[in-house]
Write a protein that holds these residues in place. Structure first.
Motif, PDB file in Angstrom:
ATOM      1  N   SER A 265       0.830  -1.209   0.000  1.00  0.00           N
ATOM      2  CA  SER A 265       0.000   0.000   0.000  1.00  0.00           C
ATOM      3  C   SER A 265       0.860   1.252   0.000  1.00  0.00           C
ATOM      4  N   LEU A 266       1.922   1.237   0.846  1.00  0.00           N
ATOM      5  CA  LEU A 266       2.809   2.401   0.891  1.00  0.00           C
ATOM      6  C   LEU A 266       3.541   2.595  -0.419  1.00  0.00           C
ATOM      7  N   THR A 267       3.980   1.468  -1.021  1.00  0.00           N
ATOM      8  CA  THR A 267       4.687   1.553  -2.302  1.00  0.00           C
ATOM      9  C   THR A 267       3.772   2.063  -3.397  1.00  0.00           C
ATOM     10  N   ALA A 268       2.535   1.618  -3.364  1.00  0.00           N
ATOM     11  CA  ALA A 268       1.593   2.050  -4.381  1.00  0.00           C
ATOM     12  C   ALA A 268       1.299   3.536  -4.277  1.00  0.00           C
ATOM     13  N   GLN A 269       1.382   4.080  -3.073  1.00  0.00           N
ATOM     14  CA  GLN A 269       1.113   5.497  -2.871  1.00  0.00           C
ATOM     15  C   GLN A 269       2.330   6.362  -3.202  1.00  0.00           C
ATOM     16  N   ALA A 270       3.517   5.752  -3.311  1.00  0.00           N
ATOM     17  CA  ALA A 270       4.726   6.528  -3.576  1.00  0.00           C
ATOM     18  C   ALA A 270       4.777   6.946  -5.035  1.00  0.00           C
ATOM     19  N   GLU A 271       5.426   8.076  -5.267  1.00  0.00           N
ATOM     20  CA  GLU A 271       5.595   8.599  -6.614  1.00  0.00           C
ATOM     21  C   GLU A 271       7.086   8.662  -6.910  1.00  0.00           C
ATOM     22  N   VAL A 272       7.506   8.071  -8.010  1.00  0.00           N
ATOM     23  CA  VAL A 272       8.913   8.024  -8.399  1.00  0.00           C
ATOM     24  C   VAL A 272       9.111   8.884  -9.641  1.00  0.00           C
ATOM     25  N   LYS A 273      10.051   9.805  -9.562  1.00  0.00           N
ATOM     26  CA  LYS A 273      10.367  10.660 -10.698  1.00  0.00           C
ATOM     27  C   LYS A 273      11.868  10.592 -10.982  1.00  0.00           C
ATOM     28  N   ASN A 274      12.202  10.728 -12.248  1.00  0.00           N
ATOM     29  CA  ASN A 274      13.589  10.684 -12.678  1.00  0.00           C
ATOM     30  C   ASN A 274      13.964  12.002 -13.350  1.00  0.00           C
ATOM     31  N   TYR A 275      15.139  12.500 -13.014  1.00  0.00           N
ATOM     32  CA  TYR A 275      15.622  13.761 -13.571  1.00  0.00           C
ATOM     33  C   TYR A 275      17.048  13.573 -14.096  1.00  0.00           C
ATOM     34  N   VAL A 276      17.362  14.283 -15.140  1.00  0.00           N
ATOM     35  CA  VAL A 276      18.731  14.374 -15.631  1.00  0.00           C
ATOM     36  C   VAL A 276      19.064  15.844 -15.817  1.00  0.00           C
ATOM     37  N   GLY A 277      20.344  16.178 -15.712  1.00  0.00           N
ATOM     38  CA  GLY A 277      20.709  17.571 -15.854  1.00  0.00           C
ATOM     39  C   GLY A 277      22.200  17.780 -15.776  1.00  0.00           C
ATOM     40  N   ALA A 278      22.567  19.000 -15.473  1.00  0.00           N
ATOM     41  CA  ALA A 278      23.972  19.379 -15.416  1.00  0.00           C
ATOM     42  C   ALA A 278      24.183  20.339 -14.254  1.00  0.00           C
TER      43      ALA A 278
ATOM     44  N   PHE B 244      27.595  16.205 -15.211  1.00  0.00           N
ATOM     45  CA  PHE B 244      26.247  15.727 -15.517  1.00  0.00           C
ATOM     46  C   PHE B 244      25.697  14.998 -14.289  1.00  0.00           C
ATOM     47  N   GLN B 245      24.372  15.044 -14.154  1.00  0.00           N
ATOM     48  CA  GLN B 245      23.753  14.523 -12.930  1.00  0.00           C
ATOM     49  C   GLN B 245      22.470  13.784 -13.247  1.00  0.00           C
ATOM     50  N   TYR B 246      22.268  12.661 -12.548  1.00  0.00           N
ATOM     51  CA  TYR B 246      20.992  11.941 -12.574  1.00  0.00           C
ATOM     52  C   TYR B 246      20.423  11.955 -11.164  1.00  0.00           C
ATOM     53  N   GLU B 247      19.109  12.198 -11.047  1.00  0.00           N
ATOM     54  CA  GLU B 247      18.470  12.234  -9.744  1.00  0.00           C
ATOM     55  C   GLU B 247      17.219  11.368  -9.735  1.00  0.00           C
ATOM     56  N   LEU B 248      17.144  10.508  -8.722  1.00  0.00           N
ATOM     57  CA  LEU B 248      15.943   9.712  -8.439  1.00  0.00           C
ATOM     58  C   LEU B 248      15.202  10.381  -7.283  1.00  0.00           C
ATOM     59  N   ARG B 249      13.931  10.664  -7.503  1.00  0.00           N
ATOM     60  CA  ARG B 249      13.137  11.377  -6.499  1.00  0.00           C
ATOM     61  C   ARG B 249      11.932  10.512  -6.121  1.00  0.00           C
ATOM     62  N   VAL B 250      11.797  10.211  -4.830  1.00  0.00           N
ATOM     63  CA  VAL B 250      10.723   9.337  -4.346  1.00  0.00           C
ATOM     64  C   VAL B 250       9.984  10.028  -3.211  1.00  0.00           C
TER      65      VAL B 250
ATOM     66  N   PHE C  52      12.461  12.058  -1.055  1.00  0.00           N
ATOM     67  CA  PHE C  52      13.790  11.492  -0.856  1.00  0.00           C
ATOM     68  C   PHE C  52      14.571  11.635  -2.166  1.00  0.00           C
ATOM     69  N   LEU C  53      15.863  11.977  -2.065  1.00  0.00           N
ATOM     70  CA  LEU C  53      16.688  12.210  -3.251  1.00  0.00           C
ATOM     71  C   LEU C  53      17.873  11.246  -3.278  1.00  0.00           C
ATOM     72  N   LEU C  54      18.161  10.729  -4.446  1.00  0.00           N
ATOM     73  CA  LEU C  54      19.371   9.954  -4.701  1.00  0.00           C
ATOM     74  C   LEU C  54      20.010  10.523  -5.956  1.00  0.00           C
ATOM     75  N   ASP C  55      21.241  11.039  -5.811  1.00  0.00           N
ATOM     76  CA  ASP C  55      21.922  11.698  -6.919  1.00  0.00           C
ATOM     77  C   ASP C  55      23.198  10.959  -7.293  1.00  0.00           C
TER      78      ASP C  55
END
Length: 351
Positions: free
Chosen positions: A35-48, A76-82, A91-94
């Motif tokens: 249930s908690l996982t289903a409610q989470a939103e995961v976004k991916n970003y790329v940039g500099a 260059f940077q990749y970011e996982l946002r949850v 939560f951020l993972l870069d």
């Protein structure tokens, strides 16, 4: 016999109840986790990103003060946002890869003397020949590859990251400069100065420089800052949702590894003596100045027990949100739910 069967049956019943109890607990935990996982939103970003700051080398147990300089980098940077859906806390993972370059300089505050004792001039007088280095500076130009791994949190405009940066120093060039004065010390007399015929010179520029190398680096890193621009809390279709994000932050990197390779060189390699022989006359020449070698200070013996990296500055980041596969933009952003009403299939929208 009957009592034994009753006790055995009762025991088996209790055991089955205990097993089922644990099964129910596991099912509940898995259901909650899903249930908690289903409610989470995961976004991916790329940039500099680009950064600029002050770069120092911290020399422990050294007579030299901390170096000062400037450095800048690009990467260059990749970011996982949850985070929970429709929440402003994530939560951020870069992860990233970049390169930086800079220049830093050690400055020697006091004069440095090198003495050739018990020399003899052409008149047969005994004296000490002295090299005096003034205003010595040792500059280090460096180019490095860096791979950051950071974790952190973002809440509305505020964010912070902490982690490590793995670095490989690819190219390092030194440049050492000083003003050189030479003079003679005779017993019971003032120093003999400004006598070129005896090779006693004043304020001669001296320089040296070689390509050297610095050790592998591992930095602890901390970054704190904020997003630039408006941040909206709403989720309706009329709420702006930019796919581009800008950040500005302050950062500090502190090296855990000893950067310098401990050397065995002298600070200044000079002639071994004041030679008055016919094959190497010293009078009215510059033989005592020719072929002097000034080594960079970090390669000299006993310079410091360790040398650690320190960089403090500002960082600008631009991030682009990656497309979200399988997302119904109309359903998620424009309307929370749809309710069918009427026998003819009319649709009623509720915000």
């Amino acid at each position: 016999m009957g009592n034994r069967l009753q006790r055995y049956y009762k025991k088996m019943k209790q055991t089955n109840y205990s097993v089922k109890k644990h099964q129910y607990r596991l099912i509940f935990l898995f259901t909650l986790l899903f249930s908690l996982t289903a409610q989470a939103e995961v976004k991916n970003y790329v940039g500099a990103y680009a950064n600029l700051g002050e770069w120092s080398l911290l020399a422990a147990n050294s007579k030299y003060s901390t170096s000062f300089g400037v450095a800048g980098g690009l990467g260059f940077q990749y970011e996982l946002r949850v985070g929970p859906k429709y929440s402003q806390t994530h939560f951020l993972l870069d992860l990233g890869v970049g390169a930086w370059g800079g220049m830093t300089s050690f400055i020697q505050g006091s004069n440095q003397n090198i003495t050739l004792p018990n020399q003899t001039d052409l008149d047969g007088d005994n004296f000490d020949y002295v090299y005096e280095l003034q205003n010595r500076q040792d500059k280090y130009n460096n180019l490095a590859l860096q791979v950051p791994l950071m974790v952190g949190v973002q809440h509305r405009k505020f964010y912070m990251l902490a982690g490590v940066k793995v670095g490989a120093n690819l190219w390092t060039k030194t440049k050492s400069t000083a003003m050189l004065t030479t003079y003679g010390l005779y017993e019971g007399l003032d120093p003999f100065r400004n006598m070129p015929e005896y090779q006693f010179f004043s304020d001669k520029p001296l320089s040296g420089g070689v390509k050297t190398s610095l050790n592998f680096d591992l930095d602890l890193s901390f970054e704190i800052g904020g997003r630039i621009g408006a941040v909206y809390d709403g989720t309706g279709f009329d709420i702006p949702k930019s796919k581009v994000e800008y950040r500005l932050a302050a950062f500090v990197d502190y090296g855990l590894m000893d950067l310098h390779k401990k050397g065995t060189e002298e600070a200044l390699i000079a002639p071994s003596g004041y030679n008055t022989g016919e094959t190497a006359p010293v009078y009215n020449t510059t033989s005592m100045l020719d072929n002097l070698v000034m080594n960079d200070i970090m390669s000299t013996e006993g310079f410091a027990s360790s040398v650690n990296n320190l960089m403090i500055g500002l960082k600008f980041t631009i991030l682009f949100q990656m497309p979200e596969s399988g997302t119904c933009i109309l359903c998620r952003d424009n309307y929370h739910s749809t309710v069918r009403s009427g026998r003819r299939g009319g649709v009623k929208y509720e915000e």
